[in-house]
Motif scaffolding. Structure first.
Motif, PDB file in Angstrom:
ATOM      1  N   LYS A   2      33.909 -21.002  -1.852  1.00  0.00           N
ATOM      2  CA  LYS A   2      32.824 -21.245  -2.799  1.00  0.00           C
ATOM      3  C   LYS A   2      31.811 -20.103  -2.806  1.00  0.00           C
ATOM      4  O   LYS A   2      31.202 -19.828  -3.844  1.00  0.00           O
ATOM      5  CB  LYS A   2      32.153 -22.588  -2.539  1.00  0.00           C
ATOM      6  N   TYR A  47      20.524 -24.383  -9.973  1.00  0.00           N
ATOM      7  CA  TYR A  47      21.900 -24.879  -9.947  1.00  0.00           C
ATOM      8  C   TYR A  47      22.817 -23.952 -10.748  1.00  0.00           C
ATOM      9  O   TYR A  47      23.947 -23.674 -10.341  1.00  0.00           O
ATOM     10  CB  TYR A  47      21.932 -26.302 -10.502  1.00  0.00           C
ATOM     11  N   GLY A  53      30.042 -25.591  -5.024  1.00  0.00           N
ATOM     12  CA  GLY A  53      29.665 -26.269  -3.789  1.00  0.00           C
ATOM     13  C   GLY A  53      28.573 -27.306  -4.014  1.00  0.00           C
ATOM     14  O   GLY A  53      28.151 -27.972  -3.083  1.00  0.00           O
ATOM     15  N   ARG A  54      28.127 -27.456  -5.260  1.00  0.00           N
ATOM     16  CA  ARG A  54      27.128 -28.474  -5.596  1.00  0.00           C
ATOM     17  C   ARG A  54      27.573 -29.212  -6.853  1.00  0.00           C
ATOM     18  O   ARG A  54      28.361 -28.697  -7.637  1.00  0.00           O
ATOM     19  CB  ARG A  54      25.755 -27.844  -5.830  1.00  0.00           C
ATOM     20  N   THR A  55      27.054 -30.402  -7.028  1.00  0.00           N
ATOM     21  CA  THR A  55      27.362 -31.198  -8.209  1.00  0.00           C
ATOM     22  C   THR A  55      26.153 -32.050  -8.560  1.00  0.00           C
ATOM     23  O   THR A  55      25.188 -32.109  -7.799  1.00  0.00           O
ATOM     24  CB  THR A  55      28.611 -32.077  -7.981  1.00  0.00           C
ATOM     25  N   THR A  56      26.219 -32.702  -9.700  1.00  0.00           N
ATOM     26  CA  THR A  56      25.127 -33.576 -10.105  1.00  0.00           C
ATOM     27  C   THR A  56      25.570 -35.027 -10.025  1.00  0.00           C
ATOM     28  O   THR A  56      26.736 -35.349 -10.271  1.00  0.00           O
ATOM     29  CB  THR A  56      24.677 -33.282 -11.555  1.00  0.00           C
ATOM     30  N   LYS A 107      31.033 -27.794 -17.475  1.00  0.00           N
ATOM     31  CA  LYS A 107      30.495 -28.856 -16.623  1.00  0.00           C
ATOM     32  C   LYS A 107      28.968 -28.833 -16.587  1.00  0.00           C
ATOM     33  O   LYS A 107      28.339 -29.838 -16.287  1.00  0.00           O
ATOM     34  CB  LYS A 107      31.048 -28.731 -15.201  1.00  0.00           C
ATOM     35  N   PRO A 122      24.846 -31.263  -2.643  1.00  0.00           N
ATOM     36  CA  PRO A 122      26.020 -30.525  -2.164  1.00  0.00           C
ATOM     37  C   PRO A 122      27.265 -31.412  -2.238  1.00  0.00           C
ATOM     38  O   PRO A 122      27.184 -32.631  -2.025  1.00  0.00           O
ATOM     39  CB  PRO A 122      25.674 -30.184  -0.713  1.00  0.00           C
ATOM     40  N   THR A 123      28.402 -30.816  -2.543  1.00  0.00           N
ATOM     41  CA  THR A 123      29.622 -31.603  -2.681  1.00  0.00           C
ATOM     42  C   THR A 123      30.072 -32.222  -1.369  1.00  0.00           C
ATOM     43  O   THR A 123      30.713 -33.271  -1.380  1.00  0.00           O
ATOM     44  CB  THR A 123      30.768 -30.749  -3.254  1.00  0.00           C
ATOM     45  N   ASP A 124      29.718 -31.617  -0.251  1.00  0.00           N
ATOM     46  CA  ASP A 124      30.113 -32.218   1.022  1.00  0.00           C
ATOM     47  C   ASP A 124      29.278 -33.454   1.361  1.00  0.00           C
ATOM     48  O   ASP A 124      29.647 -34.227   2.223  1.00  0.00           O
ATOM     49  CB  ASP A 124      30.063 -31.204   2.160  1.00  0.00           C
ATOM     50  N   GLN A 125      28.175 -33.674   0.688  1.00  0.00           N
ATOM     51  CA  GLN A 125      27.347 -34.872   0.886  1.00  0.00           C
ATOM     52  C   GLN A 125      27.531 -35.887  -0.230  1.00  0.00           C
ATOM     53  O   GLN A 125      26.807 -36.872  -0.309  1.00  0.00           O
ATOM     54  CB  GLN A 125      25.877 -34.495   0.978  1.00  0.00           C
ATOM     55  N   LEU A 126      28.502 -35.673  -1.080  1.00  0.00           N
ATOM     56  CA  LEU A 126      28.695 -36.519  -2.252  1.00  0.00           C
ATOM     57  C   LEU A 126      29.037 -37.952  -1.871  1.00  0.00           C
ATOM     58  O   LEU A 126      28.500 -38.900  -2.437  1.00  0.00           O
ATOM     59  CB  LEU A 126      29.775 -35.933  -3.145  1.00  0.00           C
TER      60      LEU A 126
END
Length: 131
Positions: A2, A47, A53-56, A107, A122-126
């Motif tokens: 990423k 953003y 590595g991040r999302t909404t 996106k 962050p996507t790892d905290q999704l």
């Protein structure tokens, strides 16, 4: 991976889109009523600068004020920011290497149209965020 994608993104399109969001944020912060919209523009700009590595995610506690704010945002700044993402996404999808970056722009269109009532995580905290 990423980090590599983010660096390429920054060079290809992230920097000038970030500057567009900063310009929109500064223009919106001229009035007291526009300050929440300016803050949203700065948040989305960060953003758009480093998206991989991040999302909404949608905030469950967002209510009617977010809907009213999103309508105002759409009129004031959202439509031309979304149009910028669409045009840039199409231009990047012309090449095979640019396709992942074009998809990333597509996106970003929904969040640029209606940003209020969304958080960037962050996507790892999704998974932790959804529960």
């Amino acid at each position: 991976m990423k980090t590599i994608l983010n660096v390429i993104w920054l060079v290809v399109s992230g920097l000038w889109l970030f500057l567009g969001y900063v310009l929109a944020g500064l223009l919106l912060c001229i009035t007291v009523i526009g300050i929440p919209f300016g803050i949203a523009a700065f948040r989305i700009g960060a953003y758009a600068l480093w998206p991989f590595g991040r999302t909404t995610v949608e905030r469950r506690d967002a209510g009617a004020p977010s809907v009213v704010g999103n309508v105002l945002w759409l009129i004031l700044a959202g439509w031309w920011l979304a149009l910028t993402h669409i045009v840039t996404g199409i231009a990047l999808c012309v090449t095979i290497i640019g396709i992942p970056f074009g998809i990333a722009h597509f996106k970003l269109v929904p969040v640029s149209l209606v940003p209020l009532g969304r958080d960037i995580v962050p996507t790892d905290q999704l998974l932790a965020w959804r529960w």
